[in-house]
Scaffold this motif. Structure first.
Motif, PDB file in Angstrom:
ATOM      1  N   LEU A 173       1.783  18.618 -31.281  1.00 40.84           N
ATOM      2  CA  LEU A 173       0.955  19.308 -32.096  1.00 40.84           C
ATOM      3  C   LEU A 173       0.403  19.173 -33.357  1.00 40.84           C
ATOM      4  CD1 LEU A 173       3.972  23.149 -32.660  1.00 40.84           C
ATOM      5  CD2 LEU A 173       1.555  22.392 -31.549  1.00 40.84           C
ATOM      6  N   GLY A 174       0.566  18.739 -34.303  1.00 45.37           N
ATOM      7  CA  GLY A 174      -0.857  17.942 -35.357  1.00 45.37           C
ATOM      8  C   GLY A 174      -1.417  17.405 -34.588  1.00 45.37           C
ATOM      9  N   GLY A 175      -1.255  16.824 -33.329  1.00 47.34           N
ATOM     10  CA  GLY A 175      -2.807  16.070 -32.868  1.00 47.34           C
ATOM     11  C   GLY A 175      -3.119  17.248 -32.320  1.00 47.34           C
ATOM     12  N   SER A 176      -3.154  18.610 -31.968  1.00 47.90           N
ATOM     13  CA  SER A 176      -3.819  19.641 -31.422  1.00 47.90           C
ATOM     14  C   SER A 176      -4.553  19.774 -32.602  1.00 47.90           C
ATOM     15  CB  SER A 176      -3.031  20.268 -30.897  1.00 47.90           C
ATOM     16  OG  SER A 176      -2.573  19.950 -30.044  1.00 47.90           O
ATOM     17  N   PHE A 177      -3.862  20.348 -34.032  1.00 49.99           N
ATOM     18  CA  PHE A 177      -4.156  20.461 -34.709  1.00 49.99           C
ATOM     19  C   PHE A 177      -5.137  19.955 -35.425  1.00 49.99           C
ATOM     20  CE2 PHE A 177       0.114  23.863 -35.841  1.00 49.99           C
ATOM     21  CZ  PHE A 177      -0.808  24.386 -34.834  1.00 49.99           C
ATOM     22  N   ALA A 178      -5.562  18.481 -36.053  1.00 43.05           N
ATOM     23  CA  ALA A 178      -6.358  17.772 -36.413  1.00 43.05           C
ATOM     24  C   ALA A 178      -7.350  18.180 -35.854  1.00 43.05           C
ATOM     25  CB  ALA A 178      -5.804  16.105 -36.370  1.00 43.05           C
ATOM     26  N   ASN A 179      -8.012  17.898 -34.634  1.00 40.82           N
ATOM     27  CA  ASN A 179      -8.920  18.175 -33.582  1.00 40.82           C
ATOM     28  C   ASN A 179      -9.433  19.599 -33.672  1.00 40.82           C
ATOM     29  OD1 ASN A 179      -8.045  15.467 -32.035  1.00 40.82           O
ATOM     30  ND2 ASN A 179      -7.127  16.457 -30.376  1.00 40.82           N
ATOM     31  N   ILE A 180      -8.616  20.572 -33.906  1.00 41.62           N
ATOM     32  CA  ILE A 180      -9.244  21.770 -34.366  1.00 41.62           C
ATOM     33  C   ILE A 180     -10.209  21.378 -35.640  1.00 41.62           C
ATOM     34  CG2 ILE A 180      -8.848  24.229 -34.430  1.00 41.62           C
ATOM     35  CD1 ILE A 180      -6.909  23.819 -31.818  1.00 41.62           C
ATOM     36  N   ILE A 181      -9.528  21.470 -36.219  1.00 40.82           N
ATOM     37  CA  ILE A 181      -9.404  21.252 -37.543  1.00 40.82           C
ATOM     38  C   ILE A 181     -10.869  20.578 -37.826  1.00 40.82           C
ATOM     39  CG2 ILE A 181      -9.203  20.266 -40.081  1.00 40.82           C
ATOM     40  CD1 ILE A 181      -6.219  21.101 -39.833  1.00 40.82           C
ATOM     41  N   LYS A 182     -11.184  19.824 -36.923  1.00 41.47           N
ATOM     42  CA  LYS A 182     -12.090  18.299 -37.091  1.00 41.47           C
ATOM     43  C   LYS A 182     -13.043  19.187 -36.480  1.00 41.47           C
ATOM     44  CE  LYS A 182     -13.524  14.061 -35.878  1.00 41.47           C
ATOM     45  NZ  LYS A 182     -13.448  12.059 -34.784  1.00 41.47           N
ATOM     46  N   GLU A 183     -13.047  19.480 -35.480  1.00 42.44           N
ATOM     47  CA  GLU A 183     -14.426  20.420 -34.970  1.00 42.44           C
ATOM     48  C   GLU A 183     -15.008  21.633 -35.366  1.00 42.44           C
ATOM     49  OE1 GLU A 183     -12.756  21.491 -30.932  1.00 42.44           O
ATOM     50  OE2 GLU A 183     -12.033  18.886 -30.114  1.00 42.44           O
ATOM     51  N   GLU A 184     -13.431  22.182 -36.030  1.00 44.51           N
ATOM     52  CA  GLU A 184     -14.342  23.483 -36.862  1.00 44.51           C
ATOM     53  C   GLU A 184     -15.031  23.307 -38.357  1.00 44.51           C
ATOM     54  OE1 GLU A 184     -14.676  26.152 -34.980  1.00 44.51           O
ATOM     55  OE2 GLU A 184     -14.278  25.326 -32.952  1.00 44.51           O
ATOM     56  N   THR A 185     -14.340  22.529 -38.993  1.00 53.04           N
ATOM     57  CA  THR A 185     -14.207  22.454 -40.001  1.00 53.04           C
ATOM     58  C   THR A 185     -15.593  21.178 -40.736  1.00 53.04           C
ATOM     59  OG1 THR A 185     -12.879  20.809 -40.585  1.00 53.04           O
ATOM     60  CG2 THR A 185     -12.350  23.568 -41.102  1.00 53.04           C
ATOM     61  N   TYR A 204      -9.110  27.903 -46.531  1.00 48.27           N
ATOM     62  CA  TYR A 204      -9.114  28.969 -45.433  1.00 48.27           C
ATOM     63  C   TYR A 204      -9.955  28.651 -44.248  1.00 48.27           C
ATOM     64  CZ  TYR A 204     -12.245  33.521 -44.003  1.00 48.27           C
ATOM     65  OH  TYR A 204     -12.350  34.808 -43.033  1.00 48.27           O
ATOM     66  N   ASP A 205     -10.448  28.405 -44.789  1.00 54.52           N
ATOM     67  CA  ASP A 205     -11.886  27.566 -43.301  1.00 54.52           C
ATOM     68  C   ASP A 205     -10.299  26.492 -42.178  1.00 54.52           C
ATOM     69  OD1 ASP A 205     -13.563  28.202 -44.391  1.00 54.52           O
ATOM     70  OD2 ASP A 205     -14.427  25.907 -45.521  1.00 54.52           O
ATOM     71  N   ILE A 206      -9.429  26.349 -43.158  1.00 53.33           N
ATOM     72  CA  ILE A 206      -8.023  25.279 -41.830  1.00 53.33           C
ATOM     73  C   ILE A 206      -7.149  26.443 -41.134  1.00 53.33           C
ATOM     74  CG2 ILE A 206      -5.995  24.088 -42.182  1.00 53.33           C
ATOM     75  CD1 ILE A 206      -7.845  22.066 -44.298  1.00 53.33           C
TER      76      ILE A 206
END
Length: 331
Positions: free
Chosen positions: A59-71, A281-283
């Motif tokens: 799950l952390g891997g998915s979140f890391a990818n999302i945060i990188k892509e979005e922020t 907030y962004d995360i």
């Protein structure tokens, strides 16, 4: 004189440029310094997860990818010893975001149980994710049908110092029982189930997402019974320990004929409070608005409208801003 004046001006200019470089060159990070409060994005953040065989790491891997892509913040998921270790690591400033259980987070911020040597006061919640269900496991042949029936029985409450042990003690408490009323055994989940199979254990407390592999294995050879936590007792428990939430073990799991009411603590995300409101907030927004990119099965259980249920500790103002915008409140 002109040469001396020229040299003096040159020295003054060099000195001034060095001072300006020193003032302007300080990195805006998410670490423990005040610079993280400025609102500027850190260049890198780490998400503390758990072991590679658990749920937190993928799950952390998915979140890391999302945060990188979005922020645009470089983000990495780190393998750790999970909840208690993660809280201590955040306290020490060696991580920015972490997975933990809601009860463990509360013990940490209150300085209780495994954190009695020092409370942690620099960690805030982003939000809860999915339930870690408290399952009181036994078999039909034990004759145990209620929490009261555990009195005098051989009952495993999990490994010493574990969150499961605290869950067991608190549930017994609302039923007017204590650990002195049972023949307490401090066993891991696998050891507990093995004990039920060989008859040395009558019942066991298991805090884990359902279905739990060890209990599924038991259901292959025995008629499994999950002892219910009654609604009124669940409400009493939640009132005293707000990190709990109502839950159930669904019908069909472990071949159960009907759903069994119980309680759960929640898996949650927490953050070092040195990260600015804007960054958190962004995360928060990035994760909860891109859950379709989470490939792990638990991703389907994560809902922003449930993120404040059972939190048990203070929510970071940046995360709270997101929930306020969406009209999300604790149920």
């Amino acid at each position: 004189m002109k040469r001396k004046s020229f040299l003096l001006v040159t020295i003054l200019m060099l000195t001034l440029s060095m001072v300006l470089a020193a003032c302007g060159g300080k990195e805006k990070t998410g670490g423990n310094g005040e610079e993280g409060k400025s609102g500027e994005k850190p260049k890198f953040i780490s998400i503390l997860t758990g072991g590679t065989g658990g749920t937190y790491f993928p799950l952390g891997g998915s979140f890391a990818n999302i945060i990188k892509e979005e922020t645009g913040i470089e983000t990495n998921a780190e393998v750790t010893g999970a909840s208690a270790e993660n809280m201590q690591t955040l306290k020490d400033g060696n991580g920015e975001i972490a997975f933990t259980q809601t009860d463990i987070a509360s013990y940490a911020t209150e300085g209780k149980l495994m954190f009695k040597d020092g409370k942690i006061d620099n960690v805030k919640a982003i939000g809860t994710l999915y339930p870690e269900t408290i399952q009181i496991v036994t078999t039909e042949k034990s004759g145990i049908k209620s929490v009261e029936d555990l009195k005098g029985k051989n009952v495993s409450i999990g490994a010493p110092g574990s969150g499961t042990a605290a869950n067991a003690e608190q549930i017994l408490e609302v039923y007017g029982l204590s650990l002195d009323d049972i023949k307490k055994k401090d066993l891991s989940f696998d050891e507990s189930i093995a004990g039920i199979q060989d008859g040395s254990i009558d019942a066991a407390f298991v805090t884990a997402g359902t279905p739990t592999g060890a209990v599924e294995q038991l259901s292959a050879t025995e008629k499994v019974v999950i002892v219910p936590v009654d609604a009124d007792k669940a409400e009493e428990l939640i009132k005293k320990y707000p990190y709990y939430t109502k839950d159930e073990v669904p019908s069909g799991v472990y071949k159960l004929g009907s759903a069994v009411p119980t309680v759960a603590v929640q898996a949650m995300l927490v953050v070092n409070d040195s990260l600015s409101n804007e960054v958190v907030y962004d995360i928060t927004k990035a994760i909860f608005e891109n859950l379709d990119k989470v490939t792990h099965a638990k991703g389907k259980l994560i809902k922003p409208e449930k993120a404040l249920n059972g939190v048990g500790i203070d929510v970071h103002p940046g995360a709270q801003k997101y929930y306020d915008e969406k009209g999300i409140k604790a149920e």
